[in-house]
Design an enzyme around this catalytic site. Structure first.
Site, PDB file in Angstrom:
ATOM      1  N   ASN A 104       4.630 -39.129   6.193  1.00 44.94           N
ATOM      2  CA  ASN A 104       5.864 -37.894   6.301  1.00 44.94           C
ATOM      3  C   ASN A 104       5.551 -37.489   7.363  1.00 44.94           C
ATOM      4  OD1 ASN A 104       5.062 -34.628   5.832  1.00 44.94           O
ATOM      5  ND2 ASN A 104       3.591 -35.948   4.548  1.00 44.94           N
ATOM      6  N   SER A 105       7.127 -36.524   8.284  1.00 41.35           N
ATOM      7  CA  SER A 105       7.081 -35.543   9.453  1.00 41.35           C
ATOM      8  C   SER A 105       7.805 -35.006   8.563  1.00 41.35           C
ATOM      9  CB  SER A 105       6.667 -35.856  10.733  1.00 41.35           C
ATOM     10  OG  SER A 105       8.145 -36.717  11.198  1.00 41.35           O
TER      11      SER A 105
ATOM     12  N   ASN B 256      -2.049 -21.909   4.297  1.00 44.46           N
ATOM     13  CA  ASN B 256      -1.669 -23.549   4.775  1.00 44.46           C
ATOM     14  C   ASN B 256      -2.219 -23.346   5.921  1.00 44.46           C
ATOM     15  OD1 ASN B 256      -1.498 -26.015   5.368  1.00 44.46           O
ATOM     16  ND2 ASN B 256       0.879 -25.924   5.177  1.00 44.46           N
TER      17      ASN B 256
ATOM     18  N   CYS C  66      -1.619 -27.822   8.369  1.00 45.37           N
ATOM     19  CA  CYS C  66      -0.084 -28.931   7.910  1.00 45.37           C
ATOM     20  C   CYS C  66      -0.106 -29.501   9.829  1.00 45.37           C
ATOM     21  CB  CYS C  66       1.131 -27.941   8.413  1.00 45.37           C
ATOM     22  SG  CYS C  66       2.975 -29.445   8.510  1.00 45.37           S
TER      23      CYS C  66
ATOM     24  N   LYS D 153      -5.847 -23.605   2.183  1.00 42.44           N
ATOM     25  CA  LYS D 153      -6.126 -25.380   2.488  1.00 42.44           C
ATOM     26  C   LYS D 153      -6.545 -25.679   3.712  1.00 42.44           C
ATOM     27  CE  LYS D 153      -3.018 -29.068   1.171  1.00 42.44           C
ATOM     28  NZ  LYS D 153      -1.224 -29.181   0.680  1.00 42.44           N
TER      29      LYS D 153
ATOM     30  N   ILE E  24      -7.748 -32.491   0.374  1.00 41.71           N
ATOM     31  CA  ILE E  24      -7.188 -32.016   1.908  1.00 41.71           C
ATOM     32  C   ILE E  24      -5.918 -31.656   1.933  1.00 41.71           C
ATOM     33  CG2 ILE E  24      -9.523 -33.168   2.712  1.00 41.71           C
ATOM     34  CD1 ILE E  24      -7.856 -35.336   2.230  1.00 41.71           C
TER      35      ILE E  24
ATOM     36  N   THR F  36      -2.674 -33.688   4.517  1.00 41.87           N
ATOM     37  CA  THR F  36      -3.121 -35.209   4.937  1.00 41.87           C
ATOM     38  C   THR F  36      -3.429 -35.113   6.184  1.00 41.87           C
ATOM     39  OG1 THR F  36      -0.996 -34.221   6.101  1.00 41.87           O
ATOM     40  CG2 THR F  36      -0.432 -34.973   4.253  1.00 41.87           C
TER      41      THR F  36
ATOM     42  N   GLY G 196      -5.310 -35.401  -2.898  1.00 40.08           N
ATOM     43  CA  GLY G 196      -5.719 -35.991  -2.035  1.00 40.08           C
ATOM     44  C   GLY G 196      -5.848 -38.266  -3.004  1.00 40.08           C
TER      45      GLY G 196
END
Lengths: 229, 280
Positions: free
Chosen positions: B62-63, B119, B122, B157, B182, B184, B235
């Site tokens: 995904n983006s 986060n 990302c 994260k 984790i 992505t 994950g």
């Protein structure tokens, strides 16, 4: 997940016709889609619209373009696939029910137009679906189909030769761009790679005049005027 | 432990479940141990152009690009609904600077929420997210300031990394001992006909069952070295056997992300299955 048994499968070149029987009777409005999985495994689902529903028997026409559809095309009759849905809004929720529409399709993405015609024949003024080649013999009636390589024109060319005002279109983006130049009352059903199919993952954006919307949850039908192509 | 009185060890991971508006119509969120919001940033982010998603064998790339309404709109529109769920509510935040984290925590700290997830991993944004990790002093400062801004538990994260122990140690030294492992991993897929990447942005983040071995290795590495920390293992959890593997690796809680996109009913099925097979 709904389990569905393949009753009939036809594959010709890059195209596939599937008829399946669901173990549950769900109602699918034309324009809505189902998330399909080939197997009960850890692979993701993909969205498809149907071209016909009679009770718990539904039909698809699907172009074989990637790993997912290739695997699907290798299934045999009596094998199972797995579905969830239906998701998205039916066309009927967004259009003006006092008008009649010309349904203009390009390729297998046109499946929901056939479904719409099946369910709401009184709202349909005409229907024309363009295919590059003639694989759909007997699956879709000849008069609805325009074989582009034989007739040397596409559905938008055909539309230009006729005087229709209200359009519902499913097909590739290039077709929508061509339609935009015609300035008619046009609705388009968008396709996009999807993640969840229900709006939560934000995987299928479309830029509109009102900001980013999700094809799965807000669509798949949009007014052509609101979509920034 | 992050939570003393959590119903069960299952946590909805940040991202795939959005802010639960859609998912709450399909499953009863009150049955899930904890839920994590989609990452919130100081300002609204419209996210990346389509295609944002492409499937791969046993996973997806995904983006999305942290599409979110920004902290103020989140507080006004989403938070009142989220506060009502009778489960642990984890707010995921990302910023560019220590001041960003401080500002967001201050704005939201008095609401009915239970923890923060910072986060730092990302892969889909140009600034913030994983890029903070290029400057460990900045990372340390974000942790320090966040810790000072709240009495609620903070969870860090992190993504797959060769220096995971170093990153964890910095956090422990700032008094934060909770981790989600984790995020992505960077990945790509090409269209064989055009020769171009399928995602508009080219590189995205790989998730799904395909990343489970990488996640297990991170959980295991951290827990072996720092047995005192609490870990949300995240994950590729799709069934009870996956959960068991994360438990063996050292995870205390189990994050569900991509599997919820595959099947929104999966969290409840998995919780019931796990309790029947391994708890009762």
């Amino acid at each position: 997940m709904i389990k569905a048994k393949i009753l009939e499968k036809q594959v010709k070149n890059d195209y596939m016709y599937l008829k399946v029987k669901m173990n549950e009777n769900i109602h699918i409005e034309p324009g809505q889609f189902l998330m399909i999985k080939n197997d009960e495994d850890k692979n993701m689902a993909k969205p498809f619209s149907i071209m016909s529903q009679k009770g718990n028997i539904i039909e698809f026409i699907i172009k074989i373009i990637g790993d997912f559809t290739k695997k699907l095309s290798q299934k045999n009759e009596n094998d199972h696939i797995f579905l969830r849905g239906p998701y998205g809004h039916g066309f009927i929720e967004k259009i003006d029910k006092n008008k009649k529409y010309v349904l203009l399709g390009g390729g297998c993405g046109a499946a929901p137009l056939l479904h719409f015609e099946e369910k709401y024949p009184n709202l349909v003024e005409n229907i024309k679906i363009g295919f590059k080649e003639n694989f759909i013999n007997k699956i879709i009636a000849d008069e609805k189909v325009l074989i582009e390589n034989i007739e040397n024109k596409n559905p938008v060319d055909w539309l230009k030769e006729n005087n229709f005002e209200n359009i519902i279109s499913c097909g590739p983006k290039g077709m929508f761009k061509a339609l935009k130049t015609l300035n008619k009352n046009t609705f388009v059903s968008l396709e996009e790679n999807m993640g969840c199919g229900i709006g939560m993952c934000k995987g299928c954006p479309v830029e509109t005049t009102e900001g980013i919307k999700m094809v799965c949850k807000d669509g798949p039908l949009f007014e052509l005027n609101e979509v920034i192509l | 432990m992050i939570f003393e009185d959590i119903k069960n060890p299952f946590v909805l991971s940040s991202g795939p479940s959005g802010n639960f508006e859609e998912l709450s119509k399909i499953i009863d969120l009150n049955e899930v141990g904890a839920i994590t919001t989609k990452t919130i940033t100081p300002e609204p982010k419209k996210g990346n152009p389509a295609p944002r998603i492409v499937n791969i064998e046993n996973g997806l790339i995904n983006s999305i690009g942290l599409q979110n309404p920004g902290i103020d709109n989140f507080i006004e529109k989403d938070l009142p609904k989220i506060e009502k769920y009778k489960t642990k509510k984890i707010i995921s935040i990302a910023g560019y600077s220590p001041e960003d984290f401080q500002m967001m925590i201050k704005k939201i700290d008095n609401y009915n929420i239970d923890a923060y997830e910072l986060n730092f991993s990302c892969p889909n944004v140009k600034k913030g997210g994983a890029t903070i990790m290029q400057n460990l002093e900045l990372y340390r400062e974000c942790l320090k300031v966040s810790k000072k801004s709240t009495k609620k538990p903070i969870i860090v994260k992190l993504g797959y990394s060769d220096r995971i122990l170093n990153l964890v140690e910095i956090s422990i030294n700032e008094g934060i001992e909770n981790f989600t492992l984790i995020n992505t991993l960077k990945g790509m897929k090409f269209d064989l006909e055009t020769g171009k990447p399928i995602l508009k942005r080219g590189i995205g983040g790989v998730s799904g069952n395909v990343i489970k071995p990488f996640a297990l290795a991170m959980v295991y590495t951290v827990k072996q070295k720092f047995p005192q920390v609490s870990i949300i293992g995240n994950g590729g959890i799709f069934d009870s056997n996956d959960v068991l593997e994360f438990k063996y690796a050292g995870a205390d809680y189990f994050g569900l992300g991509t599997s919820v996109m595959m099947d929104p009913e999966l969290p409840i099925k998995l919780i019931n299955n796990w309790e029947e097979e391994y708890v009762l």
